[in-house]
Design an enzyme around this catalytic site. Structure first.
Site, PDB file in Angstrom:
ATOM      1  N   SER A 139       0.887  -1.173   0.000  1.00 20.55           N
ATOM      2  CA  SER A 139       0.000   0.000   0.000  1.00 20.55           C
ATOM      3  C   SER A 139       0.914   1.208   0.000  1.00 20.55           C
ATOM      4  O   SER A 139       2.074   1.110   0.420  1.00 20.55           O
ATOM      5  CB  SER A 139      -0.842  -0.006   1.277  1.00 20.55           C
ATOM      6  OG  SER A 139      -1.411   1.275   1.513  1.00 20.55           O
ATOM      7  N   TYR A 152      -2.673  -1.771  10.495  1.00 22.64           N
ATOM      8  CA  TYR A 152      -2.609  -1.940   9.032  1.00 22.64           C
ATOM      9  C   TYR A 152      -1.335  -1.330   8.471  1.00 22.64           C
ATOM     10  O   TYR A 152      -0.583  -1.968   7.730  1.00 22.64           O
ATOM     11  CB  TYR A 152      -3.841  -1.279   8.405  1.00 22.64           C
ATOM     12  CG  TYR A 152      -3.917  -1.328   6.900  1.00 22.64           C
ATOM     13  CD1 TYR A 152      -4.385  -2.461   6.245  1.00 22.64           C
ATOM     14  CD2 TYR A 152      -3.544  -0.224   6.119  1.00 22.64           C
ATOM     15  CE1 TYR A 152      -4.479  -2.495   4.855  1.00 22.64           C
ATOM     16  CE2 TYR A 152      -3.630  -0.247   4.742  1.00 22.64           C
ATOM     17  CZ  TYR A 152      -4.103  -1.389   4.107  1.00 22.64           C
ATOM     18  OH  TYR A 152      -4.195  -1.420   2.735  1.00 22.64           O
TER      19      TYR A 152
END
Ligand code: BGC
Length: 251
Positions: A139, A152
């Site tokens: 990401s 995360y």
């Protein structure tokens, strides 16, 4: 860019980016193991639709599940050349509220799961002496802080370092390791945002290309990194984010 004669495992391929990658790899000639945990029906339907594919249920955070998936793939599809570590979960929670169970769940899937898959696949790739390519879907938050999403983003940051270490240690076996770092892509992980036009509009103001991305746009870069077109590429992160990671305003 083709994957003729190659076998790929794509984790979390029942939805979103993983689904698009499995489809794209198959259209490039690969045999694909469509891994799933949730999205069972979609994963099975996808495997049926693709010319050479199998669906396999495995919880990537469990070493025994991962090894069973690698063994079944080699047995049924004949070899193993590519791993795409795509499976991931995302939960929003203020830093001060993150509990131990949430931390363990997120890190278990998003980081430990990717490690277990990379290690099991790399061992098989070493033993086959065919080389290989490992692609981690991280990401932009492997680099950019993400307030409200500490577990995360910590997992994604860890994925960046795992990729760098693995690239160095596995190079002697001709196994390349790279990350694809998506920005805001229209998938179920972003359902809340997608259902709120105001949120989408705000998000688009910080994306230089002024729109969210499509899973297929991530799949193209994953295909490049999986294929021999990227034969001299290892240890790198490729952002697929419409420029989001570079967003800045004049002072
Ligand atoms: C997250 C999305 C988020 C995007 C950009 C991704 O890693 O899964 O929820 O919109 O990063 O911040």
């Amino acid at each position: 860019m083709d994957l003729d004669g190659k076998v790929a495992i794509v984790t979390g391929a029942g939805s979103g980016i993983g689904y698009a990658i499995a489809e794209r790899f198959a259209s490039a000639g690969a045999s694909v193991c469509v891994n799933y945990l949730g999205y069972e029906d979609d994963a099975k339907a996808l495997a049926q639709k693709l010319p050479k594919a199998m669906a396999f249920r495995a919880d990537v955070s469990k070493a025994a599940d991962v090894q069973a998936m690698v063994d079944a793939t080699i047995k049924e599809l004949g070899s193993l050349d590519v791993l795409v570590n795509n499976a991931g979960i995302e939960r929003s929670m203020p830093f001060l509220d993150v509990d131990e169970a949430t931390w363990d769940l997120m890190l278990g899937v998003d980081l430990k799961g990717a490690f277990l898959c990379a290690q099991a696949c790399a061992r098989a790739m070493r033993d086959s002496r065919r080389g290989g390519s490992i692609v981690n879907i991280s990401s932009i938050h492997e680099d950019v802080p993400f307030p409200g999403y500490t577990p995360y983003s910590v997992a994604k940051g860890g994925l960046r370092m795992m990729m760098r270490n693995a690239a160095l240690e596995l190079a002697e076996h001709r196994i390349r390791v790279n990350n694809v770092a998506p920005g805001a892509i229209a998938t179920p992980i972003n359902a809340k945002t997608l259902n709120d036009p105001d949120k989408v509009a705000t998000l688009q103001t910080i994306i230089p290309l002024q729109r969210m991305g499509r899973p297929e746009e991530v799949a193209e870069v994953a295909l490049f990194l999986a294929s021999d077109a990227s034969s001299y590429v290892t240890g790198s992160t490729y952002y697929v984010d419409g420029g989001m990671v570079r967003y800045s305003q004049p002072l």
